[in-house]
Design an enzyme around this catalytic site. Structure first.
Site, PDB file in Angstrom:
ATOM      1  N   TYR A  42      39.404  47.073  31.049  1.00 43.11           N
ATOM      2  CA  TYR A  42      38.372  47.404  31.857  1.00 43.11           C
ATOM      3  C   TYR A  42      37.057  46.558  32.014  1.00 43.11           C
ATOM      4  CZ  TYR A  42      43.177  48.490  34.625  1.00 43.11           C
ATOM      5  OH  TYR A  42      44.182  48.524  35.410  1.00 43.11           O
ATOM      6  N   HIS A  65      44.760  42.153  40.669  1.00 49.42           N
ATOM      7  CA  HIS A  65      44.738  43.080  42.123  1.00 49.42           C
ATOM      8  C   HIS A  65      43.482  42.186  42.927  1.00 49.42           C
ATOM      9  CE1 HIS A  65      47.070  46.784  40.873  1.00 49.42           C
ATOM     10  NE2 HIS A  65      46.953  46.148  39.905  1.00 49.42           N
ATOM     11  N   HIS A  68      37.889  51.845  36.113  1.00 46.34           N
ATOM     12  CA  HIS A  68      38.148  52.071  35.232  1.00 46.34           C
ATOM     13  C   HIS A  68      38.746  53.202  34.767  1.00 46.34           C
ATOM     14  CE1 HIS A  68      38.359  51.592  30.507  1.00 46.34           C
ATOM     15  NE2 HIS A  68      37.204  52.050  30.472  1.00 46.34           N
ATOM     16  N   ASN A 125      48.543  53.108  41.475  1.00 52.26           N
ATOM     17  CA  ASN A 125      50.345  52.184  41.819  1.00 52.26           C
ATOM     18  C   ASN A 125      50.448  53.390  42.749  1.00 52.26           C
ATOM     19  OD1 ASN A 125      48.748  49.305  40.605  1.00 52.26           O
ATOM     20  ND2 ASN A 125      50.453  49.953  38.945  1.00 52.26           N
TER      21      ASN A 125
HETATM   22  C1  HEM Z   1      42.882  46.616  37.876  1.00 49.80           C
HETATM   23  C2  HEM Z   1      43.950  45.727  33.067  1.00 49.80           C
HETATM   24  C3  HEM Z   1      47.966  48.214  33.861  1.00 49.80           C
HETATM   25  C4  HEM Z   1      46.298  49.594  37.896  1.00 49.80           C
HETATM   26  C5  HEM Z   1      42.976  45.379  36.286  1.00 49.80           C
HETATM   27  C6  HEM Z   1      42.904  45.311  36.079  1.00 49.80           C
HETATM   28  C7  HEM Z   1      42.447  44.748  34.360  1.00 49.80           C
HETATM   29  C8  HEM Z   1      43.105  44.736  33.970  1.00 49.80           C
HETATM   30  C9  HEM Z   1      41.601  43.810  33.872  1.00 49.80           C
HETATM   31  C10 HEM Z   1      41.113  44.015  36.908  1.00 49.80           C
HETATM   32  C11 HEM Z   1      40.123  45.007  36.767  1.00 49.80           C
HETATM   33  C12 HEM Z   1      38.562  44.355  37.367  1.00 49.80           C
HETATM   34  O1  HEM Z   1      38.466  43.144  37.456  1.00 49.80           O
HETATM   35  O2  HEM Z   1      37.720  44.926  38.022  1.00 49.80           O
HETATM   36  C13 HEM Z   1      45.331  46.428  32.976  1.00 49.80           C
HETATM   37  C14 HEM Z   1      45.608  46.437  31.731  1.00 49.80           C
HETATM   38  C15 HEM Z   1      47.100  47.376  31.742  1.00 49.80           C
HETATM   39  C16 HEM Z   1      46.854  47.928  33.396  1.00 49.80           C
HETATM   40  C17 HEM Z   1      45.544  45.854  30.390  1.00 49.80           C
HETATM   41  C18 HEM Z   1      48.208  47.565  31.129  1.00 49.80           C
HETATM   42  C19 HEM Z   1      47.993  47.479  29.772  1.00 49.80           C
HETATM   43  C20 HEM Z   1      47.665  48.574  35.443  1.00 49.80           C
HETATM   44  C21 HEM Z   1      48.218  49.983  35.746  1.00 49.80           C
HETATM   45  C22 HEM Z   1      47.663  50.595  36.541  1.00 49.80           C
HETATM   46  C23 HEM Z   1      46.792  49.043  36.897  1.00 49.80           C
HETATM   47  C24 HEM Z   1      49.279  50.926  34.442  1.00 49.80           C
HETATM   48  C25 HEM Z   1      48.809  51.864  37.389  1.00 49.80           C
HETATM   49  C26 HEM Z   1      48.610  52.797  37.256  1.00 49.80           C
HETATM   50  C27 HEM Z   1      45.382  49.179  38.308  1.00 49.80           C
HETATM   51  C28 HEM Z   1      44.519  49.066  39.396  1.00 49.80           C
HETATM   52  C29 HEM Z   1      43.681  48.073  39.926  1.00 49.80           C
HETATM   53  C30 HEM Z   1      43.880  47.197  37.922  1.00 49.80           C
HETATM   54  C31 HEM Z   1      44.154  49.475  40.884  1.00 49.80           C
HETATM   55  C32 HEM Z   1      42.401  47.195  40.114  1.00 49.80           C
HETATM   56  C33 HEM Z   1      41.633  48.150  40.268  1.00 49.80           C
HETATM   57  C34 HEM Z   1      40.627  47.454  41.132  1.00 49.80           C
HETATM   58  O3  HEM Z   1      40.699  48.184  43.366  1.00 49.80           O
HETATM   59  O4  HEM Z   1      39.840  47.120  41.309  1.00 49.80           O
HETATM   60  N1  HEM Z   1      43.749  45.872  35.345  1.00 49.80           N
HETATM   61  N2  HEM Z   1      46.189  47.057  33.620  1.00 49.80           N
HETATM   62  N3  HEM Z   1      46.284  49.259  35.903  1.00 49.80           N
HETATM   63  N4  HEM Z   1      44.636  48.092  37.582  1.00 49.80           N
HETATM   64 FE1  HEM Z   1      45.544  47.281  35.434  1.00 49.80          FE
END
Ligand code: HEM
Length: 532
Positions: A362, A75, A339, A148
Site C-alpha cells: 500500500y 479498487h 493502508h 472487503n
Molecule cells: C487497494 C494491494 C489484498 C482491500 C489496494 C491497492 C493496492 C492493493 C496496491 C491500491 C491502494 C492505493 O492506491 O491507495 C493489495 C495486495 C493484496 C491485497 C498486494 C494481497 C497481497 C487485499 C485484500 C483486501 C483488500 C485481502 C480486503 C481484505 C483493498 C481495498 C482497497 C485496496 C478496500 C481500496 C482502498 C481504498 O479505498 O483506497 N490493494 N491488496 N486488498 N485493497 Fe488491496
C-alpha cells in the site's frame, strides 16, 4: 493540542482549515494577480499568433495538463463519506487501543467503498468484490481497517497478487473486457488455482451485486492480533454488519443499471447522506486464542477461510454512522491513502502471508500514486493527533520544520522529539513479542491445503433461489470464455470438487459432457442457452 479529542467532528474541523470557498472572490492567478480577461489569450494582433509571455494562459493550461494522477492499481472506482465510530461495548479486556476503550467514545472516520476490477469510470453494479476501507482518526494515530464485503480472498500468498490482478484486469492485447469478470484470463487463472474456489463462489453469489453500499457487510478478512493492557494477545477477525441488512440486486437489474445508471451506488450513498438517511454498521469481533489457530480444521492464518459464526460468535463492540459527504471528490476520496499497516497500540498483525505482503504494497503504490512520501500531510490523510519526527523534505512538503538538526541524538537542538515508552503504561507502539522460529524456506503450509470444504459449506448453506443465481452466474460468466478447455476445467476440476450437483447444473447449461475426457476445441463451441 486544542482539539476536542472525543469530538466526532474533529476531523471535519481540521479539514476546515484547508477548505476553500471562492464564492464572490476575485479571479486570480496562483500568485494572486487579479485577472482582467479570462476569455482571450494574449496575441500579436487580432488574428495573430499567441504570445509566449501570456503567463495567465500558460499557468492555466499547465495546471490543467497535470490534473490527473494515476488511478489506484486496484479498487480504482470508489466513493467515500465522513462519519463517526462509537463504542457500544468497550473491548478493554482485548485491546488497549484507546478508541475502543470507553462506551460512548466517538472517533471520526472516513470510509471508501469501491469495486476492485474496473477503472475509475466504470459502472458500479458489475459483478465484483467491493472494497470497504475505513480510516479511524484516533487519538493515538490513524487506524485503517482496509477490508472487503466478502470474508475470504482469492489467494493465500501475496506473491500471487500481481498474477491474480493481471488475470482479473482487461486482457493485455485489446483491453477487453473493461468491466466484468467474464473473460478467458480470469477463468484461466482461477481454474488453475484451486485455492480461489471459495472466493470465486462468493463472487458468483448475490453478494457480488449489492443493492447499495449501505447494505453490505464488511470484513477485515485476515486474522489480526489484539493486545490488552496486560500484554495478552488474541487473534481477531473484524466484521461490519449493516443496519440496513444485507441486500442484493438480481443479475438482470445489475446489468440494466450498469447501462442506465453507472453511478447507482455512488449516487445512492450521496443522496442518502444528503437526505439524512445515514448508513450505519455495527463493528463486531470474532476472537480466537492463538493456540487454537489450527484447531478449527483450517488455519486461522489462511485468508481463504472464514471462521463460522456458529463456532465463534461475533461480539459487537461499536457502531459506525456515515453522515457527511466530502466537499471535493479528488481532494478527499481520490487522495485518501488507506493502508493495512496503519495500526495503533493494541492492534497488531498476524503471520497471514497475504496480510504480510499487503504491509509492503500500500505505501509502495501510494508513493507513486500520490507523488512521493509526503502524502500523510494531505488533509484527508493527516492524523488528528500531532505528528513529529525527523523525516524531512521530498516533493510537496507542507510542514516548515524549525530547528538546526533533523537527527537524533544530537547536541545542537537538545529538545528533539523523544520516544514514548510502550503502551499501555504510555502510548508508544510496541509489536507483540511473538516468538518466531523457523527455517528460511519458500513453502505453502500444509495447513492451507484444503481448498474446497468451506466452498462446499457455503454452497450448501444457500437457499434454492440463491443456488439458482449461483448456477446462472457461473453459466453466464463461463459462456463468455472463448477457450472451451478453460470452461471445462473450471467445471470439472473446481466446481465438481465443491459439489457434483453444482458442476452438473453448470455443465448442462454450457453443453459440457462431464464424462468426456476429450479436450473440447473451439470448433465444438458449446451452444449457450439464450436465457442466460
Ligand atoms: C487497494 C494491494 C489484498 C482491500 C489496494 C491497492 C493496492 C492493493 C496496491 C491500491 C491502494 C492505493 O492506491 O491507495 C493489495 C495486495 C493484496 C491485497 C498486494 C494481497 C497481497 C487485499 C485484500 C483486501 C483488500 C485481502 C480486503 C481484505 C483493498 C481495498 C482497497 C485496496 C478496500 C481500496 C482502498 C481504498 O479505498 O483506497 N490493494 N491488496 N486488498 N485493497 Fe488491496
Amino acid at each position: 493540542d486544542t482539539l476536542d479529542r472525543g469530538n466526532s467532528n474533529a476531523k471535519l474541523e481540521q479539514l476546515d482549515q484547508f477548505r476553500e470557498d471562492a464564492t464572490g472572490e476575485a479571479l486570480t492567478t496562483n500568485t494572486g494577480v487579479r485577472i482582467a480577461d479570462n476569455q482571450n489569450s494574449l496575441r500579436a494582433g487580432e488574428r495573430g499568433p499567441t504570445l509566449m509571455e501570456d503567463f495567465i494562459m500558460r499557468e492555466k493550461l499547465t495546471h490543467f495538463d497535470h490534473e490527473r494522477i494515476p488511478e489506484r492499481v486496484v479498487h480504482a472506482r470508489g466513493s467515500a463519506a465522513h462519519g463517526y465510530f462509537e463504542v457500544t461495548d468497550p473491548a478493554t479486556d482485548l485491546t488497549c487501543a484507546n478508541f475502543l476503550s470507553e462506551a460512548g467514545k466517538r472517533t471520526p472516520v472516513f470510509v471508501r467503498f469501491s469495486t476492485v476490477q474496473g477503472p475509475r469510470g466504470s459502472a458500479d453494479t458489475v459483478r465484483d468484490v467491493r472494497g470497504f476501507a475505513v480510516k479511524f482518526y484516533t487519538e493515538e494515530g490513524n487506524f485503517d481497517l482496509v477490508g472487503n464485503n466478502m470474508p475470504v480472498f482469492f489467494i493465500q500468498d501475496a506473491i500471487k497478487f500481481p498474477d491474480f490482478v493481471h488475470a482479473v484486469k482487461p486482457e493485455p492485447h485489446n483491453e477487453i473486457p473493461t468491466g466484468a469478470s467474464a473473460h478467458d484470463t480470469f477463468w484461466d487463472f482461477v481454474s488453475l488455482t484451486p485455492e480461489s474456489a471459495h472466493m470465486v463462489l462468493w463472487t458468483m453469489s448475490d453478494r457480488a451485486i449489492p443493492i447499495a453500499y449501505r447494505s453490505m457487510q464488511g470484513f477485515g478478512v485476515h486474522s489480526f492480533r489484539l493486545i490488552n493492557a496486560e500484554g495478552q494477545s488474541k487473534l481477531v477477525k473484524f466484521h461490519w454488519r449493516p443496519k440496513a441488512g444485507v441486500c442484493s440486486l438480481v443479475w438482470d437489474e445489475a446489468q440494466k443499471l450498469a447501462g442506465k445508471d453507472p453511478d447507482f451506488h455512488r449516487r445512492g450513498l450521496w443522496e442518502d447522506i444528503e437526505r439524512g438517511l445515514y448508513p450505519e454498521w455495527e463493528l463486531g469481533l470474532q476472537v480466537m486464542d492463538e493456540e487454537d489457530a489450527q484447531s478449527f480444521g483450517f488455519d486461522l492464518l489462511d485468508p481463504t477461510k472464514l471462521v463460522p459464526e456458529e463456532l465463534v460468535p461475533v461480539r459487537v463492540v461499536g457502531r459506525m454512522v456515515l453522515n457527511r459527504n466530502p466537499d471535493n471528490f479528488f481532494a478527499e476520496t481520490e487522495q485518501a491513502a488507506f493502508h493495512i499497516g496503519h495500526v495503533v497500540p493494541g492492534i497488531d498483525f498476524s503471520n497471514d502471508p497475504l496480510l504480510q505482503g499487503r504491509l509492503f504494497s500500500y505505501t509502495d503504490t501510494q508513493l507513486l500514486r500520490l507523488g512521493g512520501p509526503n502524502f500523510n500531510e494531505i488533509p484527508i490523510n493527516r492524523p488528528l493527533c500531532p505528528f513529529h519526527n525527523n523525516q524531512r523534505d521530498a516533493p510537496h512538503r507542507q510542514q516548515i520544520n524549525r530547528g538546526r538538526a533533523s537527527y537524533e541524538p544530537n547536541s545542537i537542538d537538545g529538545n528533539w522529539p523523544r520516544e514514548t515508552p510502550p503502551a499501555p503504561s504510555a502510548g508508544g507502539y510496541a509489536s507483540y513479542p511473538e516468538p518466531v522460529h523457523g527455517t528460511k524456506i519458500r513453502v505453502r503450509s500444509p495447513s492451507f491445503a484444503d481448498h474446497f470444504s468451506q466452498a462446499t459449506m457455503f454452497w450448501r448453506s444457500m437457499s434454492e433461489t440463491e443456488q439458482q443465481h449461483i448456477v446462472d452466474a457461473y453459466s453466464f460468466e463461463l459462456s463468455k470464455v472463448e477457450r472451451l478447455y478453460i470452461r471445462e476445467r473450471q467445471v470439472k476440476e473446481i466446481l465438481a470438487h465443491i459439489d457434483p450437483l453444482l458442476a452438473l447444473r453448470v455443465a448442462q447449461n454450457l453443453g459440457i459432457d462431464l464424462d468426456s475426457t476429450e479436450t473440447p476445441t473451439l470448433e465444438g463451441k458449446a451452444q449457450v442457452s439464450p436465457a442466460l
